[in-house]
Design a protein around this motif. Structure first.
Motif, PDB file in Angstrom:
ATOM      1  N   GLU A  51      40.726  40.674  33.074  1.00 35.82           N
ATOM      2  CA  GLU A  51      40.875  39.926  34.364  1.00 35.82           C
ATOM      3  C   GLU A  51      41.605  40.265  35.536  1.00 35.82           C
ATOM      4  OE1 GLU A  51      38.325  37.517  35.029  1.00 35.82           O
ATOM      5  OE2 GLU A  51      37.639  38.113  33.268  1.00 35.82           O
ATOM      6  N   ASN A  52      42.717  40.938  34.876  1.00 33.16           N
ATOM      7  CA  ASN A  52      43.858  41.321  35.830  1.00 33.16           C
ATOM      8  C   ASN A  52      44.653  42.580  35.176  1.00 33.16           C
ATOM      9  OD1 ASN A  52      44.138  39.030  37.646  1.00 33.16           O
ATOM     10  ND2 ASN A  52      44.758  37.582  35.839  1.00 33.16           N
ATOM     11  N   THR A  53      43.861  43.602  35.252  1.00 29.75           N
ATOM     12  CA  THR A  53      44.237  44.719  34.679  1.00 29.75           C
ATOM     13  C   THR A  53      45.569  45.369  35.208  1.00 29.75           C
ATOM     14  OG1 THR A  53      41.751  45.188  34.195  1.00 29.75           O
ATOM     15  CG2 THR A  53      43.298  47.016  33.964  1.00 29.75           C
ATOM     16  N   PRO A  54      46.552  45.670  34.599  1.00 31.52           N
ATOM     17  CA  PRO A  54      47.860  46.113  35.055  1.00 31.52           C
ATOM     18  C   PRO A  54      47.559  47.924  35.373  1.00 31.52           C
ATOM     19  CG  PRO A  54      48.158  45.678  32.997  1.00 31.52           C
ATOM     20  CD  PRO A  54      46.851  45.291  33.390  1.00 31.52           C
ATOM     21  N   ALA A  55      48.179  48.304  36.527  1.00 30.80           N
ATOM     22  CA  ALA A  55      48.227  49.670  36.586  1.00 30.80           C
ATOM     23  C   ALA A  55      48.955  50.526  35.787  1.00 30.80           C
ATOM     24  CB  ALA A  55      48.701  50.111  38.079  1.00 30.80           C
TER      25      ALA A  55
END
Length: 125
Positions: A51-55
């Motif tokens: 849902e909120n993929t970090p870089a």
């Protein structure tokens, strides 16, 4: 989770090795190229946090003689970019100032630019 996960990357035994010192990702990543390592870590992030993929961000732990050259390059590149931005600002200022006194062709000759470029600079905001 959203944001950035930073990995410390080293070159060991012919491979790039990543470790996550903050602990968000356990274990090590290993790849033959930095681009492959980044792709692999991005895939892990997408799987772990769909849902909120970090870089992915790398901090390199390189041998001193190599790290010095890389750091010097980055410093000079940053200075060059700063100088290029300032030169671009001055080009606009010069074109506007000079064309208030002389023609665009004469201004172009003074600045060493084409008439078209002087016109672009003059009308830029």
């Amino acid at each position: 989770m959203r944001g950035i996960i930073t990995y410390v990357v080293t070159y060991e035994n012919g491979r790039w090795v990543s470790r996550c010192p903050s602990g968000e990702v356990e274990g090590v990543g290993v790849a033959s190229s930095l681009s492959q390592l980044e792709r692999d870590l991005s895939e892990i992030h997408a799987w772990a946090w769909p849902e909120n993929t970090p870089a992915v961000e790398f901090t390199f732990d390189l041998p001193e003689e190599v790290a010095g050259v890389v750091a010097a390059y980055h410093r000079q590149k940053e200075l060059a970019e700063t100088h290029a931005r300032r030169a671009a600002e001055l080009a606009v200022e010069a074109a506007k100032t000079l064309t208030s006194h002389w023609s665009e062709p004469d201004t172009a000759r003074l600045m060493g630019l084409s008439k078209q470029r002087v016109h672009q600079l003059k009308v830029s905001v």
